[in-house]
Design a protein around this motif. Structure first.
Motif, PDB file in Angstrom:
ATOM      1  N   ASN A  79     -61.642 -88.097  37.599  1.00  0.00           N
ATOM      2  CA  ASN A  79     -62.634 -88.339  36.612  1.00  0.00           C
ATOM      3  C   ASN A  79     -63.007 -87.018  36.993  1.00  0.00           C
ATOM      4  OD1 ASN A  79     -62.513 -90.415  35.500  1.00  0.00           O
ATOM      5  ND2 ASN A  79     -62.578 -91.948  36.596  1.00  0.00           N
ATOM      6  N   GLN A  80     -63.406 -85.519  37.084  1.00  0.00           N
ATOM      7  CA  GLN A  80     -63.718 -84.609  37.413  1.00  0.00           C
ATOM      8  C   GLN A  80     -64.475 -83.314  36.375  1.00  0.00           C
ATOM      9  OE1 GLN A  80     -65.303 -84.096  40.628  1.00  0.00           O
ATOM     10  NE2 GLN A  80     -63.992 -85.824  41.148  1.00  0.00           N
ATOM     11  N   ARG A  81     -65.786 -83.473  35.905  1.00  0.00           N
ATOM     12  CA  ARG A  81     -65.865 -82.250  34.980  1.00  0.00           C
ATOM     13  C   ARG A  81     -65.461 -80.960  35.534  1.00  0.00           C
ATOM     14  NH1 ARG A  81     -68.722 -87.522  35.274  1.00  0.00           N
ATOM     15  NH2 ARG A  81     -68.852 -88.452  33.280  1.00  0.00           N
ATOM     16  N   VAL A  82     -64.976 -80.165  34.625  1.00  0.00           N
ATOM     17  CA  VAL A  82     -65.088 -79.126  34.964  1.00  0.00           C
ATOM     18  C   VAL A  82     -65.022 -77.560  33.998  1.00  0.00           C
ATOM     19  CG1 VAL A  82     -64.082 -79.335  37.695  1.00  0.00           C
ATOM     20  CG2 VAL A  82     -61.827 -79.118  35.337  1.00  0.00           C
ATOM     21  N   SER A  83     -64.831 -76.774  34.081  1.00  0.00           N
ATOM     22  CA  SER A  83     -64.272 -75.957  33.947  1.00  0.00           C
ATOM     23  C   SER A  83     -63.179 -74.564  33.917  1.00  0.00           C
ATOM     24  CB  SER A  83     -65.466 -74.991  33.037  1.00  0.00           C
ATOM     25  OG  SER A  83     -66.517 -75.102  32.718  1.00  0.00           O
ATOM     26  N   VAL A  84     -62.354 -74.638  32.967  1.00  0.00           N
ATOM     27  CA  VAL A  84     -61.371 -73.642  33.493  1.00  0.00           C
ATOM     28  C   VAL A  84     -61.326 -72.415  32.502  1.00  0.00           C
ATOM     29  CG1 VAL A  84     -58.498 -73.852  33.456  1.00  0.00           C
ATOM     30  CG2 VAL A  84     -60.414 -76.326  33.361  1.00  0.00           C
ATOM     31  N   ALA A  85     -60.311 -71.246  33.525  1.00  0.00           N
ATOM     32  CA  ALA A  85     -60.146 -69.996  32.808  1.00  0.00           C
ATOM     33  C   ALA A  85     -59.026 -69.362  32.920  1.00  0.00           C
ATOM     34  CB  ALA A  85     -61.613 -68.888  33.393  1.00  0.00           C
ATOM     35  N   VAL A  86     -58.573 -68.926  32.056  1.00  0.00           N
ATOM     36  CA  VAL A  86     -56.736 -68.510  32.337  1.00  0.00           C
ATOM     37  C   VAL A  86     -57.610 -66.743  32.106  1.00  0.00           C
ATOM     38  CG1 VAL A  86     -54.546 -68.291  31.689  1.00  0.00           C
ATOM     39  CG2 VAL A  86     -56.172 -70.012  31.812  1.00  0.00           C
ATOM     40  N   VAL A  87     -57.179 -65.734  32.862  1.00  0.00           N
ATOM     41  CA  VAL A  87     -57.177 -64.257  32.977  1.00  0.00           C
ATOM     42  C   VAL A  87     -55.994 -63.377  33.135  1.00  0.00           C
ATOM     43  CG1 VAL A  87     -59.898 -64.274  33.728  1.00  0.00           C
ATOM     44  CG2 VAL A  87     -58.061 -63.626  35.339  1.00  0.00           C
ATOM     45  N   ASP A  88     -56.334 -62.590  32.515  1.00  0.00           N
ATOM     46  CA  ASP A  88     -54.725 -61.791  32.606  1.00  0.00           C
ATOM     47  C   ASP A  88     -54.858 -60.774  33.812  1.00  0.00           C
ATOM     48  OD1 ASP A  88     -56.038 -59.090  31.965  1.00  0.00           O
ATOM     49  OD2 ASP A  88     -55.349 -59.372  30.052  1.00  0.00           O
ATOM     50  N   ARG A  89     -53.710 -60.221  34.230  1.00  0.00           N
ATOM     51  CA  ARG A  89     -53.481 -59.664  34.600  1.00  0.00           C
ATOM     52  C   ARG A  89     -54.759 -58.660  35.653  1.00  0.00           C
ATOM     53  NH1 ARG A  89     -53.655 -57.761  39.338  1.00  0.00           N
ATOM     54  NH2 ARG A  89     -52.176 -56.620  39.863  1.00  0.00           N
ATOM     55  N   THR A  96     -60.802 -70.144  27.904  1.00  0.00           N
ATOM     56  CA  THR A  96     -61.369 -70.778  28.621  1.00  0.00           C
ATOM     57  C   THR A  96     -62.047 -72.507  28.152  1.00  0.00           C
ATOM     58  OG1 THR A  96     -63.491 -69.811  28.414  1.00  0.00           O
ATOM     59  CG2 THR A  96     -62.588 -68.870  29.702  1.00  0.00           C
ATOM     60  N   LEU A  97     -61.834 -72.849  28.884  1.00  0.00           N
ATOM     61  CA  LEU A  97     -61.602 -74.346  28.308  1.00  0.00           C
ATOM     62  C   LEU A  97     -63.533 -75.168  29.549  1.00  0.00           C
ATOM     63  CD1 LEU A  97     -57.973 -75.999  27.742  1.00  0.00           C
ATOM     64  CD2 LEU A  97     -60.016 -75.467  26.898  1.00  0.00           C
ATOM     65  N   ARG A  98     -63.934 -75.553  28.615  1.00  0.00           N
ATOM     66  CA  ARG A  98     -64.943 -76.121  29.239  1.00  0.00           C
ATOM     67  C   ARG A  98     -65.242 -77.939  29.100  1.00  0.00           C
ATOM     68  NH1 ARG A  98     -70.433 -77.966  28.404  1.00  0.00           N
ATOM     69  NH2 ARG A  98     -71.732 -77.706  30.630  1.00  0.00           N
ATOM     70  N   GLY A  99     -65.231 -78.928  30.029  1.00  0.00           N
ATOM     71  CA  GLY A  99     -64.762 -80.206  29.607  1.00  0.00           C
ATOM     72  C   GLY A  99     -66.424 -81.015  29.671  1.00  0.00           C
ATOM     73  N   SER A 106     -70.365 -73.339  35.953  1.00  0.00           N
ATOM     74  CA  SER A 106     -69.219 -73.944  35.602  1.00  0.00           C
ATOM     75  C   SER A 106     -68.284 -72.696  35.306  1.00  0.00           C
ATOM     76  CB  SER A 106     -68.739 -75.587  36.672  1.00  0.00           C
ATOM     77  OG  SER A 106     -68.677 -75.557  34.306  1.00  0.00           O
ATOM     78  N   TYR A 107     -68.808 -72.498  34.468  1.00  0.00           N
ATOM     79  CA  TYR A 107     -67.950 -71.591  33.049  1.00  0.00           C
ATOM     80  C   TYR A 107     -67.526 -69.840  34.054  1.00  0.00           C
ATOM     81  CZ  TYR A 107     -67.220 -68.577  29.000  1.00  0.00           C
ATOM     82  OH  TYR A 107     -66.542 -67.980  28.442  1.00  0.00           O
ATOM     83  N   GLU A 108     -69.069 -69.008  34.177  1.00  0.00           N
ATOM     84  CA  GLU A 108     -68.594 -68.647  34.386  1.00  0.00           C
ATOM     85  C   GLU A 108     -68.180 -68.263  36.006  1.00  0.00           C
ATOM     86  OE1 GLU A 108     -71.622 -64.781  36.579  1.00  0.00           O
ATOM     87  OE2 GLU A 108     -72.845 -66.272  35.575  1.00  0.00           O
ATOM     88  N   SER A 109     -68.552 -69.645  36.676  1.00  0.00           N
ATOM     89  CA  SER A 109     -67.649 -69.426  38.264  1.00  0.00           C
ATOM     90  C   SER A 109     -66.103 -70.024  37.813  1.00  0.00           C
ATOM     91  CB  SER A 109     -68.401 -70.836  39.609  1.00  0.00           C
ATOM     92  OG  SER A 109     -69.777 -70.164  39.435  1.00  0.00           O
ATOM     93  N   ALA A 110     -65.685 -69.955  37.102  1.00  0.00           N
ATOM     94  CA  ALA A 110     -64.358 -70.090  36.781  1.00  0.00           C
ATOM     95  C   ALA A 110     -64.234 -68.998  36.248  1.00  0.00           C
ATOM     96  CB  ALA A 110     -63.614 -71.110  35.498  1.00  0.00           C
ATOM     97  N   VAL A 111     -63.846 -68.228  35.433  1.00  0.00           N
ATOM     98  CA  VAL A 111     -63.763 -67.381  35.503  1.00  0.00           C
ATOM     99  C   VAL A 111     -63.575 -65.993  36.458  1.00  0.00           C
ATOM    100  CG1 VAL A 111     -64.356 -64.634  34.009  1.00  0.00           C
ATOM    101  CG2 VAL A 111     -64.873 -66.689  33.030  1.00  0.00           C
ATOM    102  N   GLY A 163     -58.427 -70.085  37.342  1.00  0.00           N
ATOM    103  CA  GLY A 163     -59.515 -70.646  37.906  1.00  0.00           C
ATOM    104  C   GLY A 163     -60.516 -71.995  37.842  1.00  0.00           C
ATOM    105  N   VAL A 164     -61.158 -73.024  38.537  1.00  0.00           N
ATOM    106  CA  VAL A 164     -61.672 -73.907  38.204  1.00  0.00           C
ATOM    107  C   VAL A 164     -62.559 -73.884  39.343  1.00  0.00           C
ATOM    108  CG1 VAL A 164     -60.789 -76.630  37.927  1.00  0.00           C
ATOM    109  CG2 VAL A 164     -59.517 -74.671  37.723  1.00  0.00           C
ATOM    110  N   ALA A 165     -64.329 -74.759  38.320  1.00  0.00           N
ATOM    111  CA  ALA A 165     -65.281 -74.973  38.695  1.00  0.00           C
ATOM    112  C   ALA A 165     -66.131 -75.876  38.654  1.00  0.00           C
ATOM    113  CB  ALA A 165     -65.785 -73.900  38.821  1.00  0.00           C
ATOM    114  N   GLY A 166     -66.472 -76.808  38.872  1.00  0.00           N
ATOM    115  CA  GLY A 166     -67.168 -77.875  39.015  1.00  0.00           C
ATOM    116  C   GLY A 166     -67.583 -79.468  39.623  1.00  0.00           C
ATOM    117  N   ALA A 167     -65.967 -79.603  40.140  1.00  0.00           N
ATOM    118  CA  ALA A 167     -65.575 -80.647  41.159  1.00  0.00           C
ATOM    119  C   ALA A 167     -66.591 -80.561  42.160  1.00  0.00           C
ATOM    120  CB  ALA A 167     -64.225 -80.266  41.177  1.00  0.00           C
TER     121      ALA A 167
END
Length: 186
Positions: A79-89, A96-99, A106-111, A163-167
């Protein structure tokens, strides 16, 4: 008949010359011979032996999306509302997915957490501890030294970061990021 001014003649003449030159270039560049096409594989073979180049491994968009989805699913199960980012090398965002209900920060922090994890090939919780001895690390543009980022590796080398942010805590963010990394091994 009225005679065109010298300015009009110069502009018109210049346009005609440019059109002819471009047309000739297009015709020339489109007329590759069979010998030219046969030389291409040989050149590619020579490039493979070139010690001045290197190859790197990257996640596919499909794999990055799978990891991001697994990360978001792990957060939603708690039950956590987070944003997720996946970056390359190189730190470029792949996905990016924003829950639902994730905070605007959370979006910018995840990146930034994903970028930080891949840059140092270490979880951001470990990197945050390094700030005690090297406080200026936090001044590097695009980085965020808070728990919540995890590197993705192949043969010991970093190839991506999640990267994940928002929890409510970085430990939870990082737990979800590790779930995304783990999904890539399945």
């Amino acid at each position: 008949m009225k005679k065109a001014s010298s300015r009009t003649r110069v502009v018109t003449g210049g346009a005609i010359v440019a059109a002819l030159a471009l047309g000739g270039f297009g015709a020339y560049s489109a007329s590759a011979t069979g010998e030219d096409r046969a030389a291409a594989p040989a050149a590619a073979g020579a490039d493979a032996k070139n010690r001045n180049t290197t190859r790197s491994t990257h996640l596919t968009v499909e794999a990055a999306t799978k990891a991001a989805r697994a990360t978001l699913d792990a957060a939603e199960q708690e039950n956590q509302r987070v944003s997720v980012a996946v970056v390359d090398r190189n730190g470029n965002t792949i996905v990016t997915l924003r829950g639902d209900g994730a905070g605007p920060q959370s979006y910018e922090s995840a990146v930034k957490k994903a970028y930080t994890a891949v840059s140092w090939n270490a979880p951001t919780s470990e990197l945050a501890k390094r700030l005690v001895n090297a406080p200026t690390l936090k001044d590097i543009p695009g980085t965020l030294f808070l728990a919540g980022g995890a590197p993705v590796t192949a043969k010991g080398a970093p190839i991506a970061g999640i990267g994940v942010a928002g929890a409510p805590s970085g430990d939870l963010d990082e737990k979800f990021a590790r779930a995304g990394v783990a999904s890539l091994g399945k």
